[in-house]
Design a protein around this motif. Structure first.
Motif, PDB file in Angstrom:
ATOM      1  N   ARG A 153       0.807  -0.925  -0.112  1.00 31.31           N
ATOM      2  CA  ARG A 153      -0.374   0.253   0.260  1.00 31.31           C
ATOM      3  C   ARG A 153       0.569   1.612   0.381  1.00 31.31           C
ATOM      4  N   SER A 154       2.254   1.638   0.263  1.00 33.54           N
ATOM      5  CA  SER A 154       2.828   1.872   0.151  1.00 33.54           C
ATOM      6  C   SER A 154       2.941   3.298  -0.943  1.00 33.54           C
ATOM      7  N   ASP A 155       3.913   3.913  -0.997  1.00 30.71           N
ATOM      8  CA  ASP A 155       4.521   4.702  -2.225  1.00 30.71           C
ATOM      9  C   ASP A 155       5.260   3.871  -2.994  1.00 30.71           C
ATOM     10  N   ALA A 156       6.591   3.075  -1.544  1.00 26.35           N
ATOM     11  CA  ALA A 156       7.169   2.968  -2.174  1.00 26.35           C
ATOM     12  C   ALA A 156       7.235   1.472  -3.361  1.00 26.35           C
ATOM     13  N   SER A 157       5.650   0.787  -3.087  1.00 26.50           N
ATOM     14  CA  SER A 157       5.320   0.271  -4.080  1.00 26.50           C
ATOM     15  C   SER A 157       4.673   0.551  -5.524  1.00 26.50           C
ATOM     16  N   ARG A 158       4.330   1.633  -5.563  1.00 23.52           N
ATOM     17  CA  ARG A 158       3.669   2.101  -6.448  1.00 23.52           C
ATOM     18  C   ARG A 158       4.617   2.828  -7.301  1.00 23.52           C
ATOM     19  N   SER A 159       5.943   3.055  -6.745  1.00 20.98           N
ATOM     20  CA  SER A 159       7.423   3.537  -7.546  1.00 20.98           C
ATOM     21  C   SER A 159       8.413   2.977  -8.400  1.00 20.98           C
ATOM     22  N   VAL A 160       8.194   1.347  -7.689  1.00 20.00           N
ATOM     23  CA  VAL A 160       8.524  -0.153  -7.918  1.00 20.00           C
ATOM     24  C   VAL A 160       7.308  -0.597  -9.051  1.00 20.00           C
ATOM     25  N   ASN A 161       6.366  -0.751  -9.408  1.00 21.68           N
ATOM     26  CA  ASN A 161       5.467  -0.744 -10.346  1.00 21.68           C
ATOM     27  C   ASN A 161       5.384   0.377 -11.402  1.00 21.68           C
ATOM     28  N   GLU A 162       6.203   1.807 -11.003  1.00 22.70           N
ATOM     29  CA  GLU A 162       5.941   2.682 -12.317  1.00 22.70           C
ATOM     30  C   GLU A 162       7.620   2.720 -13.223  1.00 22.70           C
ATOM     31  N   TYR A 163       8.252   1.860 -11.908  1.00 20.83           N
ATOM     32  CA  TYR A 163      10.042   2.019 -12.717  1.00 20.83           C
ATOM     33  C   TYR A 163       9.882   0.256 -13.671  1.00 20.83           C
ATOM     34  N   ALA A 164       8.836  -0.337 -13.317  1.00 17.81           N
ATOM     35  CA  ALA A 164       8.676  -1.224 -13.963  1.00 17.81           C
ATOM     36  C   ALA A 164       8.481  -1.416 -15.529  1.00 17.81           C
ATOM     37  N   THR A 165       6.883  -0.231 -15.445  1.00 20.44           N
ATOM     38  CA  THR A 165       6.558   0.233 -16.220  1.00 20.44           C
ATOM     39  C   THR A 165       7.296   1.289 -17.891  1.00 20.44           C
ATOM     40  N   ASP A 166       8.311   2.264 -17.302  1.00 23.25           N
ATOM     41  CA  ASP A 166       9.321   2.928 -17.939  1.00 23.25           C
ATOM     42  C   ASP A 166      10.469   2.081 -18.129  1.00 23.25           C
ATOM     43  N   HIS A 167      10.865   1.202 -17.612  1.00 25.83           N
ATOM     44  CA  HIS A 167      11.781   0.607 -17.335  1.00 25.83           C
ATOM     45  C   HIS A 167      11.517  -0.910 -17.981  1.00 25.83           C
ATOM     46  N   ILE A 168      11.031  -1.548 -18.355  1.00 20.03           N
ATOM     47  CA  ILE A 168      10.408  -2.824 -18.792  1.00 20.03           C
ATOM     48  C   ILE A 168       9.278  -2.895 -20.034  1.00 20.03           C
ATOM     49  N   THR A 169       8.266  -2.905 -19.415  1.00 16.55           N
ATOM     50  CA  THR A 169       6.620  -2.189 -20.162  1.00 16.55           C
ATOM     51  C   THR A 169       6.710  -1.689 -21.180  1.00 16.55           C
ATOM     52  N   ASP A 170       7.096  -0.264 -21.365  1.00 15.69           N
ATOM     53  CA  ASP A 170       7.184   0.641 -22.114  1.00 15.69           C
ATOM     54  C   ASP A 170       8.657   0.768 -22.955  1.00 15.69           C
ATOM     55  N   ASN A 171       9.751  -0.189 -23.028  1.00 20.89           N
ATOM     56  CA  ASN A 171      11.067  -0.327 -22.984  1.00 20.89           C
ATOM     57  C   ASN A 171      11.006  -0.564 -25.157  1.00 20.89           C
ATOM     58  N   ARG A 172      10.706   1.023 -25.500  1.00 19.82           N
ATOM     59  CA  ARG A 172      11.280   0.387 -27.270  1.00 19.82           C
ATOM     60  C   ARG A 172      12.299  -0.178 -27.127  1.00 19.82           C
ATOM     61  N   GLU A 173      13.191   0.229 -26.768  1.00 21.34           N
ATOM     62  CA  GLU A 173      15.082  -0.299 -27.287  1.00 21.34           C
ATOM     63  C   GLU A 173      14.938  -2.571 -26.648  1.00 21.34           C
ATOM     64  N   LEU A 174      14.377  -2.515 -25.368  1.00 16.40           N
ATOM     65  CA  LEU A 174      13.933  -3.962 -24.974  1.00 16.40           C
ATOM     66  C   LEU A 174      12.824  -4.950 -25.947  1.00 16.40           C
ATOM     67  N   ALA A 175      12.176  -4.091 -26.534  1.00 18.72           N
ATOM     68  CA  ALA A 175      10.543  -4.805 -26.911  1.00 18.72           C
ATOM     69  C   ALA A 175      11.470  -4.839 -28.937  1.00 18.72           C
ATOM     70  N   GLU A 176      12.455  -4.068 -29.439  1.00 22.36           N
ATOM     71  CA  GLU A 176      13.455  -4.275 -30.981  1.00 22.36           C
ATOM     72  C   GLU A 176      14.017  -5.639 -30.371  1.00 22.36           C
ATOM     73  N   ARG A 177      14.951  -5.382 -28.973  1.00 24.62           N
ATOM     74  CA  ARG A 177      15.681  -6.215 -28.742  1.00 24.62           C
ATOM     75  C   ARG A 177      15.251  -7.833 -28.376  1.00 24.62           C
ATOM     76  N   VAL A 178      14.337  -7.683 -27.762  1.00 20.99           N
ATOM     77  CA  VAL A 178      13.711  -9.117 -28.030  1.00 20.99           C
ATOM     78  C   VAL A 178      12.806  -9.495 -29.398  1.00 20.99           C
ATOM     79  N   GLN A 179      12.795  -8.652 -30.295  1.00 21.59           N
ATOM     80  CA  GLN A 179      11.914  -8.877 -31.221  1.00 21.59           C
ATOM     81  C   GLN A 179      13.066  -9.231 -32.472  1.00 21.59           C
ATOM     82  N   LYS A 180      14.363  -8.742 -32.367  1.00 19.55           N
ATOM     83  CA  LYS A 180      16.084  -9.362 -33.052  1.00 19.55           C
ATOM     84  C   LYS A 180      15.950 -10.888 -32.315  1.00 19.55           C
ATOM     85  N   LEU A 181      16.096 -11.385 -30.966  1.00 15.38           N
ATOM     86  CA  LEU A 181      16.647 -12.333 -30.753  1.00 15.38           C
ATOM     87  C   LEU A 181      15.516 -13.115 -31.196  1.00 15.38           C
TER      88      LEU A 181
END
Length: 152
Positions: free
Chosen positions: A109-137
């Motif tokens: 329920r803390s702000d830290a948990s929300r920050s982790v979710n935002e971090y995961a979204t920014d660095h993994i889910t919405d990461n265009r570079e990662l998507a292109e890398r996985v697509q090439k693999l």
């Protein structure tokens, strides 16, 4: 009379099916659609590609890379501080299971948990570079498979 009307419905349904077949509305036996030929050879399914991707350790390598990056972030520091704070507040409890559940709930329920979710979204889910890398693999794995359509 009800039996006679049921027979008419069945007859009309059979007639409509026969007419659609006569007009060429059914699919050819080879599975082609609108005159297109089906692809030659067995096709690699997405599930098979994913299985090969995981077996080669590529999924684990990406997961470890992003976890290491997360451990060096301010978000990780905030999460650890929140866990430590909540655990300290519950330290006097003699029931470890209950304490763990209370700490987990408070952190969720803390702000830290929300920050982790935002971090995961920014660095993994919405990461265009990662998507292109996985697509090439995945494309490389697909191209290695027998029956894969080779583009020229």
């Amino acid at each position: 009379m009800a039996d006679g009307s049921a027979n008419k419905v069945e007859t009309n349904g059979a007639r409509a099916e026969a007419e659609s077949t006569a007009n060429g509305a059914s699919k050819p036996a080879d599975g082609s659609v609108d005159g297109e030929k089906p692809a030659a050879g067995p096709q690699v399914t997405p599930q098979e590609l994913l299985t090969i991707f995981k077996r080669r350790g590529q999924f684990d390598a990406l997961r470890k890379e992003f976890f290491k990056e997360f451990q060096g972030s301010a978000t990780h520091e905030d999460l650890l501080a929140e866990i430590t704070s909540q655990a300290g507040a519950q330290a006097e409890s003699s029931n470890r299971t209950k304490t763990a559940a209370l700490v987990e709930g408070a952190v969720d329920r803390s702000d830290a948990s929300r920050s982790v979710n935002e971090y995961a979204t920014d660095h993994i889910t919405d990461n265009r570079e990662l998507a292109e890398r996985v697509q090439k693999l995945m494309q490389a794995i697909y191209d290695e498979q027998p029956g894969a359509a080779k583009e020229q």
